[in-house]
Design a protein around this motif. Structure first.
Motif, PDB file in Angstrom:
ATOM      1  N   HIS A  88     108.526  -3.449  60.569  1.00 24.64           N
ATOM      2  CA  HIS A  88     109.170  -2.346  59.852  1.00 24.64           C
ATOM      3  C   HIS A  88     108.631  -2.223  58.430  1.00 24.64           C
ATOM      4  O   HIS A  88     108.313  -1.111  57.968  1.00 24.64           O
ATOM      5  CB  HIS A  88     110.680  -2.568  59.818  1.00 24.64           C
ATOM      6  N   ILE A  89     108.529  -3.341  57.723  1.00 30.28           N
ATOM      7  CA  ILE A  89     108.043  -3.325  56.340  1.00 30.28           C
ATOM      8  C   ILE A  89     106.615  -2.797  56.277  1.00 30.28           C
ATOM      9  O   ILE A  89     106.274  -1.948  55.441  1.00 30.28           O
ATOM     10  CB  ILE A  89     108.129  -4.729  55.719  1.00 30.28           C
ATOM     11  N   LEU A  90     105.756  -3.301  57.163  1.00 30.39           N
ATOM     12  CA  LEU A  90     104.355  -2.886  57.156  1.00 30.39           C
ATOM     13  C   LEU A  90     104.217  -1.406  57.500  1.00 30.39           C
ATOM     14  O   LEU A  90     103.407  -0.696  56.883  1.00 30.39           O
ATOM     15  CB  LEU A  90     103.554  -3.747  58.134  1.00 30.39           C
ATOM     16  N   GLU A  91     104.999  -0.936  58.468  1.00 33.65           N
ATOM     17  CA  GLU A  91     104.933   0.480  58.834  1.00 33.65           C
ATOM     18  C   GLU A  91     105.460   1.370  57.714  1.00 33.65           C
ATOM     19  O   GLU A  91     104.913   2.454  57.468  1.00 33.65           O
ATOM     20  CB  GLU A  91     105.721   0.717  60.123  1.00 33.65           C
ATOM     21  N   ARG A  92     106.524   0.919  57.032  1.00 30.38           N
ATOM     22  CA  ARG A  92     107.064   1.711  55.924  1.00 30.38           C
ATOM     23  C   ARG A  92     106.043   1.832  54.798  1.00 30.38           C
ATOM     24  O   ARG A  92     105.824   2.924  54.251  1.00 30.38           O
ATOM     25  CB  ARG A  92     108.352   1.080  55.391  1.00 30.38           C
ATOM     26  N   LEU A  93     105.410   0.717  54.462  1.00 30.46           N
ATOM     27  CA  LEU A  93     104.402   0.744  53.405  1.00 30.46           C
ATOM     28  C   LEU A  93     103.214   1.602  53.803  1.00 30.46           C
ATOM     29  O   LEU A  93     102.690   2.377  52.987  1.00 30.46           O
ATOM     30  CB  LEU A  93     103.939  -0.682  53.090  1.00 30.46           C
ATOM     31  N   ASP A  94     102.793   1.473  55.045  1.00 34.85           N
ATOM     32  CA  ASP A  94     101.643   2.242  55.515  1.00 34.85           C
ATOM     33  C   ASP A  94     101.935   3.741  55.442  1.00 34.85           C
ATOM     34  O   ASP A  94     101.088   4.534  55.010  1.00 34.85           O
ATOM     35  CB  ASP A  94     101.307   1.839  56.953  1.00 34.85           C
ATOM     36  N   ALA A  95     103.153   4.120  55.832  1.00 35.25           N
ATOM     37  CA  ALA A  95     103.526   5.540  55.782  1.00 35.25           C
ATOM     38  C   ALA A  95     103.602   6.032  54.346  1.00 35.25           C
ATOM     39  O   ALA A  95     103.137   7.138  54.023  1.00 35.25           O
ATOM     40  CB  ALA A  95     104.863   5.746  56.491  1.00 35.25           C
ATOM     41  N   ALA A  96     104.186   5.223  53.458  1.00 35.03           N
ATOM     42  CA  ALA A  96     104.326   5.627  52.057  1.00 35.03           C
ATOM     43  C   ALA A  96     102.957   5.759  51.390  1.00 35.03           C
ATOM     44  O   ALA A  96     102.696   6.723  50.655  1.00 35.03           O
ATOM     45  CB  ALA A  96     105.186   4.620  51.304  1.00 35.03           C
ATOM     46  N   LEU A  97     102.083   4.797  51.657  1.00 35.80           N
ATOM     47  CA  LEU A  97     100.754   4.839  51.059  1.00 35.80           C
ATOM     48  C   LEU A  97      99.922   5.963  51.651  1.00 35.80           C
ATOM     49  O   LEU A  97      99.138   6.610  50.948  1.00 35.80           O
ATOM     50  CB  LEU A  97     100.050   3.493  51.279  1.00 35.80           C
ATOM     51  N   GLY A  98     100.112   6.221  52.942  1.00 34.16           N
ATOM     52  CA  GLY A  98      99.367   7.295  53.588  1.00 34.16           C
ATOM     53  C   GLY A  98      99.738   8.662  53.053  1.00 34.16           C
ATOM     54  O   GLY A  98      98.953   9.618  53.154  1.00 34.16           O
ATOM     55  N   ALA A  99     100.930   8.775  52.475  1.00 31.35           N
ATOM     56  CA  ALA A  99     101.381  10.054  51.933  1.00 31.35           C
ATOM     57  C   ALA A  99     100.807  10.337  50.547  1.00 31.35           C
ATOM     58  O   ALA A  99     100.945  11.453  50.030  1.00 31.35           O
ATOM     59  CB  ALA A  99     102.907  10.090  51.877  1.00 31.35           C
ATOM     60  N   VAL A 100     100.199   9.330  49.928  1.00 25.61           N
ATOM     61  CA  VAL A 100      99.594   9.524  48.601  1.00 25.61           C
ATOM     62  C   VAL A 100      98.254  10.221  48.774  1.00 25.61           C
ATOM     63  O   VAL A 100      97.383   9.725  49.494  1.00 25.61           O
ATOM     64  CB  VAL A 100      99.406   8.172  47.881  1.00 25.61           C
ATOM     65  N   PRO A 101      98.036  11.359  48.140  1.00 24.78           N
ATOM     66  CA  PRO A 101      96.773  12.091  48.297  1.00 24.78           C
ATOM     67  C   PRO A 101      95.567  11.255  47.880  1.00 24.78           C
ATOM     68  O   PRO A 101      95.667  10.366  47.022  1.00 24.78           O
ATOM     69  CB  PRO A 101      96.951  13.296  47.360  1.00 24.78           C
ATOM     70  N   ALA A 102      94.459  11.534  48.508  1.00 18.62           N
ATOM     71  CA  ALA A 102      93.215  10.836  48.181  1.00 18.62           C
ATOM     72  C   ALA A 102      92.902  10.985  46.700  1.00 18.62           C
ATOM     73  O   ALA A 102      93.018  12.070  46.135  1.00 18.62           O
ATOM     74  CB  ALA A 102      92.068  11.397  49.020  1.00 18.62           C
ATOM     75  N   GLY A 103      92.518   9.890  46.084  1.00 18.23           N
ATOM     76  CA  GLY A 103      92.157   9.909  44.669  1.00 18.23           C
ATOM     77  C   GLY A 103      93.322   9.754  43.722  1.00 18.23           C
ATOM     78  O   GLY A 103      93.125   9.687  42.510  1.00 18.23           O
ATOM     79  N   GLU A 104      94.553   9.711  44.257  1.00 18.20           N
ATOM     80  CA  GLU A 104      95.722   9.596  43.388  1.00 18.20           C
ATOM     81  C   GLU A 104      96.395   8.224  43.467  1.00 18.20           C
ATOM     82  O   GLU A 104      97.448   8.031  42.866  1.00 18.20           O
ATOM     83  CB  GLU A 104      96.745  10.683  43.740  1.00 18.20           C
ATOM     84  N   LEU A 105      95.810   7.313  44.203  1.00 20.06           N
ATOM     85  CA  LEU A 105      96.399   5.983  44.310  1.00 20.06           C
ATOM     86  C   LEU A 105      95.925   5.121  43.140  1.00 20.06           C
ATOM     87  O   LEU A 105      94.742   4.806  43.028  1.00 20.06           O
ATOM     88  CB  LEU A 105      96.026   5.319  45.634  1.00 20.06           C
ATOM     89  N   THR A 106      96.841   4.766  42.261  1.00 22.30           N
ATOM     90  CA  THR A 106      96.556   3.918  41.111  1.00 22.30           C
ATOM     91  C   THR A 106      97.385   2.648  41.224  1.00 22.30           C
ATOM     92  O   THR A 106      98.293   2.553  42.062  1.00 22.30           O
ATOM     93  CB  THR A 106      96.928   4.644  39.806  1.00 22.30           C
ATOM     94  N   LEU A 107      97.124   1.671  40.376  1.00 18.07           N
ATOM     95  CA  LEU A 107      97.923   0.444  40.401  1.00 18.07           C
ATOM     96  C   LEU A 107      99.402   0.727  40.161  1.00 18.07           C
ATOM     97  O   LEU A 107     100.252   0.215  40.896  1.00 18.07           O
ATOM     98  CB  LEU A 107      97.392  -0.557  39.365  1.00 18.07           C
ATOM     99  N   PRO A 108      99.767   1.524  39.145  1.00 22.45           N
ATOM    100  CA  PRO A 108     101.192   1.822  38.950  1.00 22.45           C
ATOM    101  C   PRO A 108     101.830   2.487  40.167  1.00 22.45           C
ATOM    102  O   PRO A 108     102.969   2.172  40.525  1.00 22.45           O
ATOM    103  CB  PRO A 108     101.195   2.761  37.734  1.00 22.45           C
ATOM    104  N   ARG A 109     101.099   3.398  40.825  1.00 23.48           N
ATOM    105  CA  ARG A 109     101.644   4.064  42.015  1.00 23.48           C
ATOM    106  C   ARG A 109     101.800   3.056  43.152  1.00 23.48           C
ATOM    107  O   ARG A 109     102.799   3.066  43.884  1.00 23.48           O
ATOM    108  CB  ARG A 109     100.707   5.201  42.433  1.00 23.48           C
ATOM    109  N   LEU A 110     100.825   2.191  43.318  1.00 21.64           N
ATOM    110  CA  LEU A 110     100.899   1.164  44.352  1.00 21.64           C
ATOM    111  C   LEU A 110     102.084   0.241  44.117  1.00 21.64           C
ATOM    112  O   LEU A 110     102.843  -0.076  45.043  1.00 21.64           O
ATOM    113  CB  LEU A 110      99.599   0.346  44.366  1.00 21.64           C
ATOM    114  N   VAL A 111     102.274  -0.181  42.880  1.00 22.19           N
ATOM    115  CA  VAL A 111     103.392  -1.064  42.534  1.00 22.19           C
ATOM    116  C   VAL A 111     104.720  -0.367  42.783  1.00 22.19           C
ATOM    117  O   VAL A 111     105.674  -0.983  43.281  1.00 22.19           O
ATOM    118  CB  VAL A 111     103.280  -1.517  41.061  1.00 22.19           C
TER     119      VAL A 111
END
Length: 204
Positions: free
Chosen positions: A69-92
């Protein structure tokens, strides 16, 4: 085995897992009985033993379900971040999310960990499941950092251990003093500089 039994088995197993989490959280893993889990799920001991051989096996199934569940939730949340917009603060920000239901799981897994520390066989089995979760976290973290243009300068598995330690240690304090330290607060404050210290820009 009749087809009806085959179709019911996943539902029976899911109901037993849901009941076990609630019963273990309320009574404690050691004190809870198989009879209590069966009663909460509305099944007989026979139904229990058709799916699990012991309370320990039931817990490990809960562990794998929670990890998934945790891995799928993170994968879905990260997958929703547009390409080029993933930064360390956003990841955290995404890593630091703690769902309300996490408290019950924390109670259950903490008690089983204490049980495993006392029981070498339980420790060996738990360590195998822990290792699988760390491997998945390490792979996911490496991929996320690559999307952010970063690469780890230390082994990803060690960083996964540190992330788990930060989460579990922080929750232990948060559940005792929720107003002083809301769940996820330590990650939100310290995880970005920590990751910045163990990463570098990827070579192009």
């Amino acid at each position: 085995m009749p087809k009806g039994t085959t179709k019911r088995r996943p539902r029976t197993r899911a109901a037993l897992l849901d009941a076990a989490l609630a019963v273990f959280a309320e009574h404690g893993f050691q004190a809870a009985t198989i009879e209590q889990v069966c009663a909460a799920a509305g099944f007989t001991r026979g139904a229990f033993y058709s799916n699990f051989s012991s309370k320990e096996e039931l817990f490990l199934a809960l562990f794998d379900q929670h990890s998934k569940h945790i891995l799928e939730r993170l994968d879905a949340a990260l997958g929703a971040v547009p390409a080029g917009e993933l930064t360390l603060p956003r990841l955290v920000e995404l890593i630091s999310v703690v769902e309300p239901a996490e408290r019950d799981w924390y109670l259950v897994t903490t008690e089983f960990t204490l049980h495993a520390i006392r029981d070498p066989q339980a420790a060996w089995v738990l360590a195998r499941h822990d290792a699988s979760l760390r491997e998945a976290l390490a792979q996911g973290l490496t991929a996320c950092l690559a999307r952010a243009g970063l690469a780890l300068t230390v082994p990803a598995e060690e960083v996964a251990r540190l992330l788990i330690a930060l989460r579990e240690g922080g929750l232990a304090q948060s559940y005792v003093e929720p107003e002083e330290l809301p769940p996820g607060a330590l990650e939100r404050r310290f995880l970005a500089p920590l990751l910045a210290a163990v990463t570098e820009e990827r070579a192009h």
